[in-house]
Design an enzyme around this catalytic site. Structure first.
Site, PDB file in Angstrom:
ATOM      1  N   LYS A 159       0.941  -1.001  -0.191  1.00 60.66           N
ATOM      2  CA  LYS A 159       0.053  -0.157   0.081  1.00 60.66           C
ATOM      3  C   LYS A 159       0.691   1.205   0.057  1.00 60.66           C
ATOM      4  O   LYS A 159       2.020   1.407   0.523  1.00 60.66           O
ATOM      5  CB  LYS A 159      -0.808  -0.057   1.135  1.00 60.66           C
ATOM      6  CG  LYS A 159      -2.034   1.011   1.308  1.00 60.66           C
ATOM      7  CD  LYS A 159      -2.899   0.783   2.580  1.00 60.66           C
ATOM      8  CE  LYS A 159      -4.176   1.455   2.564  1.00 60.66           C
ATOM      9  NZ  LYS A 159      -5.037   1.154   3.608  1.00 60.66           N
ATOM     10  N   SER A 218      -9.492   1.134   2.823  1.00 58.11           N
ATOM     11  CA  SER A 218      -8.843   2.094   1.890  1.00 58.11           C
ATOM     12  C   SER A 218      -7.867   1.694   1.071  1.00 58.11           C
ATOM     13  O   SER A 218      -7.392   1.953   0.250  1.00 58.11           O
ATOM     14  CB  SER A 218      -8.194   3.158   2.730  1.00 58.11           C
ATOM     15  OG  SER A 218      -7.352   2.264   3.622  1.00 58.11           O
ATOM     16  N   SER A 251      -9.899  -1.481   6.518  1.00 56.54           N
ATOM     17  CA  SER A 251      -9.295  -1.307   5.341  1.00 56.54           C
ATOM     18  C   SER A 251      -8.681  -2.136   4.737  1.00 56.54           C
ATOM     19  O   SER A 251      -8.424  -2.249   3.602  1.00 56.54           O
ATOM     20  CB  SER A 251      -8.379   0.268   5.404  1.00 56.54           C
ATOM     21  OG  SER A 251      -9.203   1.412   5.777  1.00 56.54           O
TER      22      SER A 251
END
Length: 451
Positions: A77, A155, A179
């Protein structure tokens, strides 16, 4: 079917493929102009990945295998530090900020285990939403119903789609309020959120110091267990599947089952029936503390308070470059006083003690990860009202476990060909290995229904 960590690991060991071949395939998918790669990655490490793959192949030819992920492609990420790069976290606001001096701890551990890091994945700006929309880098399309164009969940949006589309065997994300689990559930994958302290957060750009955790999104529970052990530096033998017939599972009837759409309700009920038929004892229990969490977080909670602490200087310099839907939520923390924050800490202690007392004696909680299937991107992008309503609903169940500081898995439970639905298996802090063991057993029962 997407291949698992173990399948690719065995293929490398028996010589039926090479790390370089796996890496070239992943990079090719990422670079395909007709694919999702341009929306999945904010940066692709083409040359570095090839070099890491070649090194892995040379070591393997000499009989040296560093771990079960040695030579396998992994995405990270965009909030993890990589030495020499500015950690953008899905934003433009950090343009021109100092570069990271060293890799995040999890990145170091992945590299030491031989992982081939293929790139940084797209995300909701600064990880502050469960939907996955990003006005700066676009939105990766959910593999289910790309004609409509549905959210991947957030996310860790790009992390999930990097796996569904074969650009990595696993994606590493963060989970502050779901997330990792939300994109896993909406995209038909497995996502694991460990107890917060299990995996070091050093080098990960924070959203909430109190709630952040780091976990993997992958094709199977076993994949997540392997990656979790590496990131946590856990040298114990990996968990083995639990005995379903000996499990006592609790379904929280308070709040967690509200607002389910038809697809989620059908898949969840079918999953419970399957588990019950296999011998699991399933009890419905009330957890009134769940309803009280909204009041505890009414001023924005830990995320607003702690995000404001980290972002206040950056917002003063570059506030106009924030996604307005993210910046407005961070600004809520400006009005949280020290007394409010101390009240929040005390309320969390009381809340956790109450929930832990109610679930004592159960092996795990089981509940829908998300109460609805993935909504269309266009609907959310067009209306703030629709966006915030969907965000609150989709974050609701996962957030309960973050506030508990629990461990949780999202495992697919939908029927073949239907919209992806996640079944969440959760326990209190420190129950990570038990949750993974239960997840393996549950997955084995439900796997014929996976996409």
């Amino acid at each position: 079917m997407i291949s698992t960590v173990n399948e690719q690991h065995l293929a490398l060991l028996d010589g039926s493929t090479t790390s370089l071949a796996l890496t070239e395939e992943a990079l090719s998918r990422a670079a395909d102009p007709n694919g999702e790669g341009s929306r999945v990655f904010t940066k692709l490490y083409t040359n570095e990945a090839r070099a890491a793959a070649q090194a892995s192949d040379i070591l393997r030819s000499a009989g040296l295998v560093r771990s079960a992920i040695d030579g396998l492609t992994v995405s990270i990420k965009d909030l993890f530090d990589v030495a020499g790069e500015v950690t953008m976290a899905g934003s433009l606001a950090r343009t021109g900020e100092p570069a990271a001096a060293e890799d995040a701890v999890v990145v170091k551990r992945l590299r030491a285990a031989g992982a081939v890091i293929v790139g940084r994945t797209n995300m909701t700006e600064f990880a502050y939403s469960g939907l996955g929309l990003n006005p700066h880098y676009d939105v990766p399309r959910n593999p289910w119903d790309r004609t409509t164009g549905r959210i991947p969940g957030g996310s860790s949006s790009g992390a999930a789609v990097s796996v569904t589309d074969g650009m990595a065997v696993a994606g590493i994300g963060s989970d502050t309020g779901g997330s990792v689990r939300i994109p896993a559930a909406l995209c038909g994958l497995v996502g694991f959120k460990p107890t917060a302290e299990r995996v070091p957060l050093t080098g990960a750009l924070p959203l909430s110091f109190s709630l952040d955790s780091i976990g993997a999104i992958a094709p199977s529970v076993a994949c997540c267990a392997v990656l979790d052990a590496i990131m946590a530096s856990d040298e114990e033998p990996l968990p083995q599947p639990a005995d379903i017939g000996k499990l006592r599972l609790a379904v929280p009837t308070t709040l967690a089952l509200e607002g389910m759409d038809r697809d989620v309700a059908s898949a969840f009920e079918a999953a419970l029936s399957t588990l019950s038929a296999a011998g699991a004892q399933i009890d419905e229990i009330a957890v009134p503390e769940f309803v009280g969490l909204a009041a505890i977080n009414s001023k924005g909670g830990f995320t607003a308070a702690e995000a404001w602490t980290w972002h206040r200087d950056l917002i003063s310099r570059a506030g106009d470059r924030y996604d307005p839907r993210v910046g407005s939520r961070i600004l809520r923390g400006k009005d949280i006083s020290a007394a409010d924050y101390l009240d929040l800490l005390a309320a969390r202690r009381t809340w956790r003690a109450g929930v832990e007392a109610r679930i004592e004696g159960y092996d795990a909680l089981v509940l829908p990860t998300v109460p609805v299937v993935a909504p269309a991107i266009a609907e959310l992008a067009a209306s703030d009202e629709v966006y915030y309503a969907a965000n609150g609903l989709i974050l609701r169940n996962p957030t309960l476990i973050n506030f508990l500081d629990g461990a949780a898995l999202s495992v697919p439970c939908h029927a073949l060909g239907e919209a992806p639905v996640g079944l969440m298996i959760a326990g209190p802090a420190g129950s990570d290995r038990r949750v993974l063991a239960i997840g393996m057993a549950v997955e084995a029962l439900l796997s014929p229904k996976q996409v």
